[in-house]
Write a protein that holds these residues in place. Structure first.
Motif, PDB file in Angstrom:
ATOM      1  N   HIS A  22      54.465 -61.758 -41.425  1.00  0.00           N
ATOM      2  CA  HIS A  22      55.362 -62.224 -42.351  1.00  0.00           C
ATOM      3  C   HIS A  22      55.170 -62.038 -43.712  1.00  0.00           C
ATOM      4  O   HIS A  22      54.086 -61.463 -43.965  1.00  0.00           O
ATOM      5  N   GLN A 321      58.047 -67.435 -39.721  1.00  0.00           N
ATOM      6  CA  GLN A 321      58.007 -65.996 -39.217  1.00  0.00           C
ATOM      7  C   GLN A 321      57.731 -65.844 -37.783  1.00  0.00           C
ATOM      8  O   GLN A 321      56.731 -66.443 -37.381  1.00  0.00           O
ATOM      9  N   PHE A 398      62.108 -63.383 -40.352  1.00  0.00           N
ATOM     10  CA  PHE A 398      61.546 -64.401 -41.333  1.00  0.00           C
ATOM     11  C   PHE A 398      62.554 -65.485 -41.667  1.00  0.00           C
ATOM     12  O   PHE A 398      63.898 -64.602 -41.915  1.00  0.00           O
TER      13      PHE A 398
END
Length: 461
Positions: A22, A321, A398
């Motif tokens: 992420h 994420q 995400f």
């Protein structure tokens, strides 16, 4: 906590661990930081490093910050060498958005007066409204019905009878616009969908009369459900105005899974070690009109059950994420080719007929361009990727945990740098309760699968 619409958020407990993929937070140059003080030591970055975990207490409230994905051995979404992101962080803290620095610290003709124009007026934060405005249509009459209905949300922020008086004015304005513009609205509906459009407009007309009566009777509790119903009619009419897919995808991407339209996915998440939330179902609407390659890739992976059983790998108050598979690969390995499948950076600029591919808007010099799918809503969904490789996205996604008062469209480091392809439209508030180790028990397509072309999930192996 009450569950929204057809979704459920149950109560209970438990915990796992997750691998982060992420946006990350990374330190920037000391010289710049010394000048800007220690409160700005970190900035956003979209991809998290494997082996790292983020711990943060989850609440059911929306957080003002969030980010995308990290890579092995370093931050991916982290614009780690970016003075630009620090400048934006200053803007977030001082409430004055700053622009004018590129990711590499060079000045790009800052024009605050132009920026002020870009962010004038309250930002649109509602994901359903953003999706309505993102449709490839140009019908002023239906927008004039839509706007006062959406303004009811602001009207209800008033106290006492003022709120209902304002709602009544909104309802009357929308009703008047519908009557005056009905012929123009009908002319904009695709011929094959005309009958359905007429039925929706009739329901809308009746519903507006009912809304006026609700306001006159001071029945505040009934306003929001009726508003939602009427805006669903408006959105359906607007979707009926789209006749086919509006442009050709570039030749190099035509054979990839493409979402030529909209689709909806339900993501069920098992929440662990939380006494307030046990399980949640999030409705995600994917927008293939503005991101056909990105949305098509994701929908294809959903149909492959790629995300089923996967843990949340980042949850730090800035983003949630997931999408990093087990093993050394950072993305999806297509079993038919045994090679990673990546998708290009795909950004639709407002006013353009097709997305731009392979470069950020900053790299293209489009510093003032507005994105059609902005990072405005809490639960905005986008692809994580390597920081310095625009076309490296694969399976990691995400959801942004912020609203846009302090970081409106084009006044943050995300718009034009990461490919947005949808929004969480139901139960998005509960994204803030997710944490590393919570498990996605399933993702299921609930509508729009017929808009997916070139699906690879049907190929055995």
């Amino acid at each position: 906590m009450a569950a929204a619409a057809f979704f459920s958020c149950h109560y209970s407990t438990s915990l796992l661990t997750s691998r982060p993929n992420h946006p990350t937070i990374s330190k920037t140059r000391n010289t710049f930081l010394n000048h800007q003080k220690s409160s700005l030591l970190y900035h956003f970055s979209p991809r998290q490093q494997k082996g790292t975990t983020f711990s943060q207490q989850c609440t059911s409230q929306k957080h003002p910050q969030s980010t995308p994905k990290e890579e092995k051995g370093g931050s991916v979404f982290s614009l780690k060498k970016s003075a630009f992101s620090i400048a934006l962080a200053i803007g977030l803290i001082t409430t004055v958005p700053t622009m004018g620095y590129t990711a590499y610290g060079s000045v790009v003709n800052p024009a605050l007066s132009d920026l002020a124009v870009l962010i004038s007026g309250p930002p649109i934060k509602d994901p359903n409204a953003l999706l309505r405005y993102a449709l490839p249509i140009n019908n002023k009459a239906i927008r004039e019905v839509q706007k006062p209905l959406e303004d009811i949300t602001e009207s209800l922020k008033n106290s006492g009878s003022r709120a209902l008086d304002s709602v009544e004015r909104n309802a009357k304005q929308a009703s008047r616009s519908l009557k005056q513009g009905k012929a123009m609205i009908l002319s904009g509906i695709a011929e094959s969908k005309k009958e359905n459009g007429i039925e929706l407009l009739n329901k809308l007309e009746v519903g507006l009369d009912e809304l006026q009566k609700i306001a006159e009777e001071k029945n505040r509790e009934a306003v929001l459900p009726k508003q939602k119903e009427l805006l669903q009619y408006v959105g359906s009419v607007e979707e009926d105005m789209v006749d086919g897919f509006p442009y050709e995808v570039p030749e190099e991407y035509k054979s990839m899974p493409l979402l030529k339209g909209r689709a909806a996915v339900d993501m069920k998440v098992k929440v662990k070690d939380n006494p307030n939330v046990d399980e949640c179902i999030f409705r995600i609407v994917l927008d293939g009109y503005n991101a056909p390659v990105t949305a098509g890739n994701f929908l294809d992976l959903v149909q492959r059950h790629f995300y089923d059983g996967m843990e949340i790998q980042r949850a730090d108050g800035f983003v949630v994420q997931t999408g990093d598979p087990e093993g050394p690969a950072e993305g999806f390995i297509d079993p038919s080719t045994e090679k990673p499948r990546t998708v290009p950076l795909e950004i639709m600029v407002d006013g353009e007929k097709a997305p731009v591919y392979g470069e950020t808007l900053e790299e293209l010099g489009l510093y003032k361009a507005q994105t059609k799918l902005p990072f405005n809503a809490f639960g905005t969904m986008a692809m994580a990727r390597d920081e310095f490789e625009d076309n490296s996205a694969s399976s990691q996604v995400f959801w942004l945990l912020k609203e846009s008062e302090l970081t409106p469209s084009q006044a943050n480091i995300l718009d034009g740098r990461y490919a947005v392809f949808g929004y969480v439209t139901e139960n998005e508030d509960f994204l803030a309760d997710l944490k590393v180790g919570d498990v996605i028990t399933s993702m299921q397509v609930v509508s729009g699968l017929d808009n997916l072309v070139n699906p690879t999930y049907k190929i055995a192996g």
